[in-house]
Design a protein around this motif. Structure first.
Motif, PDB file in Angstrom:
ATOM      1  N   UNK A 165      -1.034   1.545  -5.194  1.00 52.55           N
ATOM      2  CA  UNK A 165      -2.534   3.585  -5.276  1.00 52.55           C
ATOM      3  C   UNK A 165      -3.454   3.487  -5.751  1.00 52.55           C
ATOM      4  N   UNK A 166      -4.235   2.762  -5.719  1.00 51.64           N
ATOM      5  CA  UNK A 166      -5.405   3.028  -6.590  1.00 51.64           C
ATOM      6  C   UNK A 166      -5.330   1.400  -7.605  1.00 51.64           C
ATOM      7  N   UNK A 167      -5.440   1.922  -8.757  1.00 53.95           N
ATOM      8  CA  UNK A 167      -4.978   0.713  -9.979  1.00 53.95           C
ATOM      9  C   UNK A 167      -3.352   0.945 -10.564  1.00 53.95           C
TER      10      UNK A 167
ATOM     11  N   UNK B 145       7.848   2.898  -4.491  1.00 52.21           N
ATOM     12  CA  UNK B 145       8.333   3.684  -3.358  1.00 52.21           C
ATOM     13  C   UNK B 145       8.725   4.944  -3.320  1.00 52.21           C
ATOM     14  N   UNK B 146      10.428   4.537  -4.029  1.00 52.91           N
ATOM     15  CA  UNK B 146      11.150   5.350  -4.411  1.00 52.91           C
ATOM     16  C   UNK B 146      10.936   6.985  -4.619  1.00 52.91           C
ATOM     17  N   UNK B 147      10.071   6.958  -5.149  1.00 49.09           N
ATOM     18  CA  UNK B 147       9.550   7.810  -5.808  1.00 49.09           C
ATOM     19  C   UNK B 147       8.502   8.595  -6.447  1.00 49.09           C
ATOM     20  N   UNK B 148       7.192   8.654  -5.512  1.00 51.60           N
ATOM     21  CA  UNK B 148       5.915   9.039  -5.200  1.00 51.60           C
ATOM     22  C   UNK B 148       6.125  10.283  -5.864  1.00 51.60           C
ATOM     23  N   UNK B 149       5.070  10.126  -6.653  1.00 51.09           N
ATOM     24  CA  UNK B 149       4.717  11.874  -7.173  1.00 51.09           C
ATOM     25  C   UNK B 149       3.934  11.909  -6.208  1.00 51.09           C
ATOM     26  N   UNK B 150       4.278  13.177  -6.263  1.00 47.80           N
ATOM     27  CA  UNK B 150       3.518  14.220  -4.985  1.00 47.80           C
ATOM     28  C   UNK B 150       1.418  14.570  -5.111  1.00 47.80           C
ATOM     29  N   UNK B 151       1.702  13.927  -5.817  1.00 50.51           N
ATOM     30  CA  UNK B 151      -0.627  14.084  -6.273  1.00 50.51           C
ATOM     31  C   UNK B 151      -0.823  12.778  -5.270  1.00 50.51           C
ATOM     32  N   UNK B 152       0.427  11.739  -5.785  1.00 46.95           N
ATOM     33  CA  UNK B 152       0.290  10.275  -5.165  1.00 46.95           C
ATOM     34  C   UNK B 152       0.408  10.282  -3.531  1.00 46.95           C
TER      35      UNK B 152
ATOM     36  N   UNK C 223       1.138  -1.681   0.476  1.00 50.98           N
ATOM     37  CA  UNK C 223       0.252  -0.028   0.201  1.00 50.98           C
ATOM     38  C   UNK C 223       0.764   1.640   0.256  1.00 50.98           C
ATOM     39  N   UNK C 224       0.476   1.984  -0.910  1.00 52.12           N
ATOM     40  CA  UNK C 224       1.599   3.395  -1.255  1.00 52.12           C
ATOM     41  C   UNK C 224       1.065   4.346  -0.183  1.00 52.12           C
ATOM     42  N   UNK C 225       0.080   4.414   1.032  1.00 44.12           N
ATOM     43  CA  UNK C 225       0.027   5.018   2.099  1.00 44.12           C
ATOM     44  C   UNK C 225       0.545   4.017   3.445  1.00 44.12           C
ATOM     45  N   UNK C 226       0.931   3.482   3.253  1.00 43.97           N
ATOM     46  CA  UNK C 226       1.718   2.704   4.568  1.00 43.97           C
ATOM     47  C   UNK C 226       2.743   2.279   4.624  1.00 43.97           C
ATOM     48  N   UNK C 227       4.556   2.929   3.987  1.00 45.77           N
ATOM     49  CA  UNK C 227       5.151   2.958   2.788  1.00 45.77           C
ATOM     50  C   UNK C 227       6.064   3.536   4.912  1.00 45.77           C
ATOM     51  N   UNK C 228       5.825   2.975   6.358  1.00 49.12           N
ATOM     52  CA  UNK C 228       6.490   3.717   7.115  1.00 49.12           C
ATOM     53  C   UNK C 228       7.901   2.762   7.067  1.00 49.12           C
TER      54      UNK C 228
END
Length: 677
Positions: free
Chosen positions: A608-610, A615-622, A580-585
């Motif tokens: 993130x969605x589809x 994880x090393x380069x997540x866009x700011x929008x994400x 999950x891109x939102x739980x990458x702690x």
């Protein structure tokens, strides 16, 4: 027969003109873009390295400043010509490398220059586009040569004139040419010991009679048969490499030799004494038509008799892998009492006999993998059949069982590979007595066994403690979908010794196995399973390598780095999981962990969605979406909590109002004050 330059001990270096380095008596000018040999270097240099430059000519005066020169290397230049008097000042030159140049352009002038080197011992002319006539002229007067390489040239045919005067030659490298015919080219080389003719186009070797030769490499040609001279002379041959050819029959070897290694891999060889359909060609002869100039000879050979006449008593290594062998002739292995390594993998064997009379007492490695073996026969008697066997590879066959007690008689066995056979493991016998058990392989009590592979054997559970009494350190149970069903007591028998365990593609769920007992484990493969969380029992292990690829993990525990696992882990595979891109702690924590390698880091993706993202380069929008998602979750919790709080408040108020009169009376009584209501 690679001809190279001896290594030098580098202790210190001194800068020299042109950027060259002086190391003791060696002047190193490699890769300096020099177009000529510098004349201002140290004159007492004994070795001059000029590889990887752009030198086109070696002039008459090029080497005058270096009269002490013993070794000269001009590999990978653009050298086209060596002037006739270039080496007159270097009479002591012993080693000369001219590989990968353009000497074919002015070879006659270069030949005149080389003729002055009367003490030259090593010459490398590889990769110069030379024909056989050019080579013959270049080495004509070099009677002192002991090592010659003319690999990667354009030689097509060799005869008696090619190397006529090289009477001191010990090593000759002819690999990667276009040689299709050799006409007594080596008969004058009485001291030749190592000959490499690999990667050419030789169709056969007939009348082999180089008795002084020790190593012969004829691999990667198109040889269909190999026939030695019918002679009782003792051949010094120790290594014969005929691999990657088109041999139809086992080579007819010298009757007396010192052969130690016979390499016959990747041919079309078979034995015709016994065919798969039950017929026999034992009495059929084979005739070879030998045409030599105007004379024609017919040699009639009974292959089995010739085989028996060859003395193979000193043979240590026999590699007949990747052939078409259905079975071995009677007494074939009995001729090889010194054999230590036997490779028969990738053939057509259906049955293999381990007989006492074969006398394989010295055998340490036996590879029968990738055949069609349905039965392995052994006559277990008083004598041990394979007392020194250490590695036994039976993978990719059709075996269902092995002879009872076969490993009892292999007292030094350490490695067994039974992968891709439909075998079962014998359980501990039931003292109450049961019906006859199905065919199985008994490994219990084999104390020397340390490596075992059971990949893809269709194992259904490991009940009955099948590894009891072993000292397994490496165990591979991959691709057995039901191997973890049932009793897990087998782990207890391996708790103190097991170091490497592979459970790839075994339908492992997060709570299926308790790994906490495996205190010695350092490498664990759990890839290709159905893990949704990391098993808690792993936290107490001191693993160095862990493979979690191809699972269903959304995240790793954030406190994993605080456990013994996190403190000892050095290699971690993580790709092909739906993180999950939102739980990458946890991912950020792993990045800061010193000493930890993630070899598949570039392949790790989170969802993130589809979308699948690195994880090393997540866009700011994400990242913004994840923050809003966290805020939305907090608001959701608030919205869910508010009605509950209001409901509790209203309920409290109603209760208070209903009990108000009684509460006031209770207060009055307690306080002793009367007042009208």
């Amino acid at each position: 027969l690679a001809v190279g330059w001896g290594s030098r001990v580098v202790t210190s270096w001194v800068p020299s003109p042109g950027g060259c380095k002086l190391v003791q008596s060696t002047m190193d000018c490699t890769g300096r873009w020099l177009s000529s040999i510098p004349g201002n270097l140290h004159g007492d240099a004994e070795e001059l390295l000029l590889d990887d430059n752009t030198i086109q000519a070696l002039g008459n005066a090029s080497l005058l400043p270096y009269p002490q020169l013993c070794r000269l290397s001009l590999t990978r230049n653009r050298l086209e010509v060596i002037e006739p008097r270039a080496f007159l000042s270097s009479q002591g030159l012993q080693e000369l490398s001219l590989a990968d140049n353009l000497l074919f352009t002015n070879y006659s002038l270069s030949a005149a220059a080389l003729s002055a080197l009367q003490t030259l011992r090593m010459l490398d002319l590889s990769g110069n586009r030379l024909t056989e006539d050019m080579v013959s002229l270049l080495v004509w007067n070099l009677s002192s040569l002991e090592s010659l390489s003319v690999a990667r040239n354009m030689i097509m045919r060799l005869d008696t004139s090619t190397f006529m005067n090289l009477t001191q030659l010990l090593e000759l490298n002819l690999e990667k040419n276009y040689i299709f015919e050799i006409d007594r080219a080596f008969e004058g080389l009485q001291r030749l010991q190592r000959l490499n003719i690999a990667y050419n186009y030789l169709p056969c070797l007939v009348g082999f009679g180089l008795t002084q030769l020790r190593v012969l490499n004829v691999s990667n040609n198109v040889v269909e048969w190999f026939l030695s001279l019918e002679s009782d002379d003792l051949f010094e041959l120790e290594v014969l490499d005929l691999s990657h050819n088109r041999l139809l029959f086992f080579p007819v070897l010298p009757r007396q030799s010192k052969l130690r290694s016979l390499l016959l891999q990747d041919n079309k060889m078979s034995f015709y004494q016994r065919l798969p359909n039950g017929t026999s060609l034992a009495n059929v002869t084979v005739q070879f038509l030998i045409i030599d100039g105007n004379s024609t000879n017919i040699t009639t050979v009974r292959l089995w008799d010739e085989l028996c006449h060859s003395n193979l008593s000193s043979l240590r290594l026999l590699d007949m892998s990747q052939n078409q062998v259905w079975g071995l002739p009677d007494g074939f292995l009995a001729q090889m009492p010194s054999l230590t390594h036997l490779k028969l993998n990738q053939n057509c064997l259906e049955v293999f006999h381990l007989l006492e009379e074969d006398s394989l007492a010295m055998l340490t490695e036996l590879d029968l993998s990738q055949n069609q073996l349905a039965e392995l026969r052994a006559e277990v008697g008083v004598r041990d059949i394979l007392p020194n066997l250490q590695l036994f590879n039976l993978s990719t066959n059709r075996l269902r069982t092995l002879p009872p007690g076969v490993f009892t008689h292999t007292r030094k066995i350490t490695t067994v590979d039974l992968s891709h056979n439909q075998v079962g493991l014998c359980p501990q016998p039931d003292t109450a007595g049961e019906a006859e058990s199905p065919p199985c392989v008994d490994l219990r009590g084999v104390e020397t066994l340390t490596h075992l592979s059971l990949v893809g054997c269709g194992l259904r559970g490991l009940g009955g403690r099948p590894f009891q009494g072993t000292s397994l350190r490496h165990l591979d149970l991959s691709n057995n979908r039901q191997v973890l069903s049932g009793d897990a007591g087998w782990l207890q028998d391996l708790a103190l010794t097991l170091q490497v365990l592979s459970l790839r593609n075994t339908s492992l769920s997060s709570a299926a196995v308790d790994f906490s007992a495996l205190s010695s484990l350092v490498r664990l493969d759990l890839s290709g399973n159905s893990l949704t969380v990391l098993p808690v029992s792993l936290g107490g292990l001191r693993l160095h390598s862990l493979d979690l690829r191809h699972n269903c993990l959304p995240a790793l525990p954030p406190d994993v780095v605080q456990t013994p696992l996190g403190r000892n882990l050095r290699e971690l595979y993580l790709s092909q999981n739906p993180y999950n891109c939102c739980t990458l702690g946890w991912w950020d924590t792993l990045q800061r962990l010193e000493g930890l390698q993630v070899p598949d880091r570039s392949q790790v993706r989170c969802r993130h969605g589809s979308r699948a993202l690195s994880p090393a380069a997540l866009p700011e929008s994400v990242l913004q979406s994840c923050r809003w998602q966290a805020a939305d979750m907090a608001l959701l919790y608030l919205v869910l909590a508010l009605p509950t709080c209001l409901t509790l408040l209203v309920a409290f108020a109603v209760v208070f109002l209903m009990l108000k009169e009684k509460l006031l009376k209770m207060v009055k009584i307690r306080c002793g004050i009367s007042s009208p209501y």
